[in-house]
Design a protein around this motif. Structure first.
Motif, mmCIF file in Angstrom:
data_model
loop_
_atom_site.group_PDB
_atom_site.id
_atom_site.type_symbol
_atom_site.label_atom_id
_atom_site.label_comp_id
_atom_site.label_asym_id
_atom_site.label_seq_id
_atom_site.Cartn_x
_atom_site.Cartn_y
_atom_site.Cartn_z
ATOM 1 N N GLY A 173 0.815 -1.212 0.000
ATOM 2 C CA GLY A 173 0.000 0.000 0.000
ATOM 3 C C GLY A 173 0.843 1.253 0.000
ATOM 4 N N MET A 174 1.899 1.265 0.802
ATOM 5 C CA MET A 174 2.757 2.447 0.845
ATOM 6 C C MET A 174 3.587 2.566 -0.429
ATOM 7 N N ASP A 175 4.006 1.434 -0.991
ATOM 8 C CA ASP A 175 4.749 1.474 -2.255
ATOM 9 C C ASP A 175 3.873 2.031 -3.383
ATOM 10 N N ARG A 176 2.606 1.601 -3.398
ATOM 11 C CA ARG A 176 1.699 2.109 -4.431
ATOM 12 C C ARG A 176 1.538 3.623 -4.292
ATOM 13 N N ALA A 177 1.388 4.109 -3.068
ATOM 14 C CA ALA A 177 1.243 5.540 -2.853
ATOM 15 C C ALA A 177 2.497 6.291 -3.317
ATOM 16 N N ARG A 178 3.668 5.749 -3.017
ATOM 17 C CA ARG A 178 4.908 6.412 -3.454
ATOM 18 C C ARG A 178 5.019 6.419 -4.984
ATOM 19 N N SER A 179 4.510 5.357 -5.619
ATOM 20 C CA SER A 179 4.520 5.336 -7.082
ATOM 21 C C SER A 179 3.662 6.463 -7.641
ATOM 22 N N TYR A 180 2.486 6.656 -7.048
ATOM 23 C CA TYR A 180 1.629 7.761 -7.491
ATOM 24 C C TYR A 180 2.314 9.108 -7.254
ATOM 25 N N ILE A 181 2.975 9.241 -6.120
ATOM 26 C CA ILE A 181 3.670 10.495 -5.821
ATOM 27 C C ILE A 181 4.706 10.794 -6.900
ATOM 28 N N GLU A 182 5.427 9.771 -7.319
ATOM 29 C CA GLU A 182 6.428 9.953 -8.374
ATOM 30 C C GLU A 182 5.779 10.328 -9.694
ATOM 31 N N GLN A 183 4.666 9.683 -10.022
ATOM 32 C CA GLN A 183 3.996 9.980 -11.290
ATOM 33 C C GLN A 183 3.411 11.388 -11.316
ATOM 34 N N VAL A 184 2.834 11.811 -10.198
ATOM 35 C CA VAL A 184 2.215 13.133 -10.144
ATOM 36 C C VAL A 184 3.277 14.219 -10.054
ATOM 37 N N GLY A 185 4.309 13.978 -9.268
ATOM 38 C CA GLY A 185 5.416 14.930 -9.192
ATOM 39 C C GLY A 185 5.074 16.246 -8.532
ATOM 40 N N ALA A 186 4.163 16.242 -7.575
ATOM 41 C CA ALA A 186 3.772 17.476 -6.908
ATOM 42 C C ALA A 186 4.884 17.990 -5.998
ATOM 43 N N THR A 187 4.857 19.275 -5.745
ATOM 44 C CA THR A 187 5.834 19.865 -4.831
ATOM 45 C C THR A 187 5.581 19.407 -3.403
ATOM 46 N N TRP A 188 4.295 19.349 -3.009
ATOM 47 C CA TRP A 188 3.922 19.000 -1.642
ATOM 48 C C TRP A 188 2.958 17.818 -1.664
ATOM 49 N N VAL A 189 3.083 16.958 -0.671
ATOM 50 C CA VAL A 189 2.263 15.750 -0.583
ATOM 51 C C VAL A 189 1.673 15.646 0.813
ATOM 52 N N VAL A 190 0.357 15.409 0.883
ATOM 53 C CA VAL A 190 -0.328 15.233 2.161
ATOM 54 C C VAL A 190 -0.888 13.815 2.227
ATOM 55 N N PRO A 191 -0.319 12.941 3.051
ATOM 56 C CA PRO A 191 -0.934 11.621 3.249
ATOM 57 C C PRO A 191 -2.265 11.776 3.978
ATOM 58 N N SER A 192 -3.302 11.177 3.407
ATOM 59 C CA SER A 192 -4.648 11.362 3.955
ATOM 60 C C SER A 192 -5.489 10.135 3.618
ATOM 61 N N ALA A 193 -6.809 10.250 3.787
ATOM 62 C CA ALA A 193 -7.752 9.165 3.477
ATOM 63 C C ALA A 193 -7.429 7.909 4.276
ATOM 64 N N GLY A 194 -7.053 8.096 5.511
ATOM 65 C CA GLY A 194 -6.810 6.944 6.366
ATOM 66 C C GLY A 194 -5.623 7.182 7.273
ATOM 67 N N PRO A 195 -5.451 6.257 8.205
ATOM 68 C CA PRO A 195 -6.349 5.140 8.515
ATOM 69 C C PRO A 195 -7.479 5.591 9.432
ATOM 70 N N PRO A 196 -8.542 4.781 9.536
ATOM 71 C CA PRO A 196 -9.540 5.045 10.563
ATOM 72 C C PRO A 196 -8.988 4.608 11.917
ATOM 73 N N VAL A 197 -9.763 4.858 12.960
ATOM 74 C CA VAL A 197 -9.429 4.318 14.271
ATOM 75 C C VAL A 197 -10.570 3.401 14.694
ATOM 76 N N PHE A 198 -10.219 2.300 15.318
ATOM 77 C CA PHE A 198 -11.187 1.293 15.763
ATOM 78 C C PHE A 198 -11.336 1.426 17.277
ATOM 79 N N LEU A 199 -12.518 1.833 17.728
ATOM 80 C CA LEU A 199 -12.734 2.144 19.138
ATOM 81 C C LEU A 199 -13.491 1.062 19.886
#
Length: 513
Positions: A205-231
């Motif tokens: 999952g983290m490798d896939r996200a880093r691949s997208y980061i490389e393809q998009v090439g944005a200056t700034w990256v915000v990890p989001s959309a997770g994880p939830p918390v289980f209470l």
């Protein structure tokens, strides 16, 4: 451009032309299993909901919070609507009172006008395969003329060229990096094997996200959309608060460290209420409502405090579940057998009976025979099976839920076994429990294999799949004179010319026999 995190995949984007609220989620989802992390209940939702534009990427309940949208979001906001073939998202928003829509085209730049006359360029990349979300997922691109933001949330687009062709350089990229699935935690497999699978899943999952980061090439990256918390006490083991490398829910700090290890120093930590001001590539200011150390310094303690505060919310959620003791077989026959009858390709793709163990009752979904039945003596253990609390099944039946994948299964409140590989057809079936959804999904798979099939209807040979949403015309087509009607949506065609009478385009292949 000013971007504020409102928790999980949610963001509030402020521009001179207007404000956009994206994927706001605050109420527990998936049978009370998922809560936003960190806690976002103390944000000023009245202010956030007074937006000019609303973007809901898809119908996952951690993106589509019906209660929050009803209570807090301006119904006069203009909805930026993804281009989905099945209009469930628009229908659900209309039920809540939203009435202004910009119906975008997939991967096409649109210019929208804010209340003060200012303009924004927006593009929604719509993913429309049955495996994408609950029949669709999407990402939003926004440009105010100075700054380009790509809010990918948890979509998985396959072509980044369209992004760069339309918008050039991306200044800030918001994306998922953490797990949102039930594998491998709920499977009946040895503990050590489960840990190894979890470690692989976490890293992929983290490798896939880093691949997208490389393809998009944005200056700034915000990890989001997770994880939830289980209470819930029963599910607290799912939280990544004990240094478990086999946990598939790593948090933002873990991923930001991964980015730095691989040489990317553009990562930004945002918690609910964090705000970043950007002008093009330049980050002017980043502010947090509290020091992130108060959350991540002792994550287990933070979760424990949150669990105590949210205990009444969780109790109310559980109290809303359906109860009863009547056999579930008749209701499941009524629900599943008509869907099976419409989905030859999916049923054949599943290819074997599947067990539902519902407390003391076992129900067999016999896909080869297209029937729902009791177990037959001596047939043995099926290749795929699910053990589910009957209370959860009674609830989705009561609520006419069209999608068990994004209710029961994402809750992780079940266990399962399988002999052999993952069966995509099976989970597609469970997320397509309406005539419209199953027709689209079955047609999608059919088109992927053969888009030239024909059928005969009252002396006419016509293409088997409806040009509108791929419904099987051998099941839904009705001929009266020279007119063919697809009864799934009522669309009509002139059989002599193939012209669609309902809409432009969508020509039909037909000939008189």
């Amino acid at each position: 451009m000013q971007i504020t995190s409102v928790g999980h995949a949610g963001f509030h984007i402020r521009t001179a032309a207007g404000t956009i609220l994206c994927d706001p989620w605050v109420n527990p989802a998936y049978f009370g299993s998922w809560f936003p992390f960190p806690d976002n209940t103390r944000l000023d939702w009245d202010e956030l909901g007074n937006c000019d534009f609303l973007y809901v990427s898809h119908l996952h309940r951690d993106h589509f919070d019906a209660q929050l949208l009803t209570d807090k979001v301006n119904k006069d906001a203009t909805v930026l609507l993804p281009d989905y073939p099945v209009p469930d998202l628009k229908r659900e928003l209309e039920k809540l009172g939203f009435h202004r829509f910009v119906e975008t085209e997939d991967s096409v730049k649109h210019t929208v006008t804010g209340p003060n006359g200012g303009e924004l360029d927006v593009m929604i990349i719509a993913l429309r395969a049955p495996a994408d979300g609950p029949i669709g997922d999407s990402g939003l691109v926004v440009s105010d003329g100075e700054t380009v933001c790509f809010n990918m949330n948890d979509a998985r687009p396959v072509d980044m060229d369209v992004l760069h062709d339309q918008f050039g350089h991306v200044d800030i990229h918001l994306l998922q990096y953490s797990g949102a699935i039930w594998y491998p935690m709920v499977y009946d497999i040895p503990t050590r094997t489960k840990a190894n699978f979890g470690k692989q899943k976490r890293q992929r999952g983290m490798d896939r996200a880093r691949s997208y980061i490389e393809q998009v090439g944005a200056t700034w990256v915000v990890p989001s959309a997770g994880p939830p918390v289980f209470l819930d006490d029963e599910l607290r083991y799912l939280n990544d608060d004990r240094g478990d490398e086999g946990n598939i829910f790593p948090d933002q700090m873990v991923f930001l460290e991964q980015m730095e290890i691989h040489g990317n120093t553009g990562g930004i930590l945002m918690i609910p209420g964090s705000t970043v001001d950007l002008r093009g590539k330049d980050l002017l200011e980043l502010s947090h409502p509290v020091a992130p150390e108060t959350i991540y310094g002792d994550k287990a303690a933070y979760i424990e405090d949150m669990a105590q505060r949210m205990a009444p919310v969780l109790a109310a959620e559980k109290a809303s579940w359906a109860t009863g003791d009547e056999p579930l077989l008749p209701q499941l026959k009524e629900l599943f057998e008509p869907i099976m009858a419409q989905s030859d390709l999916i049923c054949d793709g599943i290819g074997y009976p599947v067990s539902l163990v519902l407390g003391e009752e076992t129900v067999v979904l016999d896909f080869p025979q297209r029937v729902v039945r009791e177990p037959v003596a001596g047939e043995g253990k099926h290749r795929y099976g699910f053990r589910i609390d009957p209370q959860l099944v009674r609830t989705v039946l009561r609520d006419n839920e069209p999608d068990w994948v994004n209710t029961i299964f994402l809750s992780t409140r079940f266990t399962t076994w399988r002999i052999g590989g993952y069966n995509e057809f099976l989970y597609t079936f469970f997320k397509c429990l309406t005539d419209e959804r199953i027709a689209y999904a079955d047609g999608w798979f059919a088109e992927a294999h053969d888009d030239s099939a024909s059928t005969e209807l009252d002396g006419w040979e016509v293409q088997r799949r409806c040009p509108h949403l791929k419904a099987d015309l051998s099941k839904f087509g009705v001929v009266e004179g020279n007119t063919l009607t697809c009864n799934l949506h009522g669309w009509q065609w002139d059989l002599e010319s193939g012209r669609c009478k309902t809409s432009k385009g969508h020509e039909l292949r037909s000939r008189k026999l």
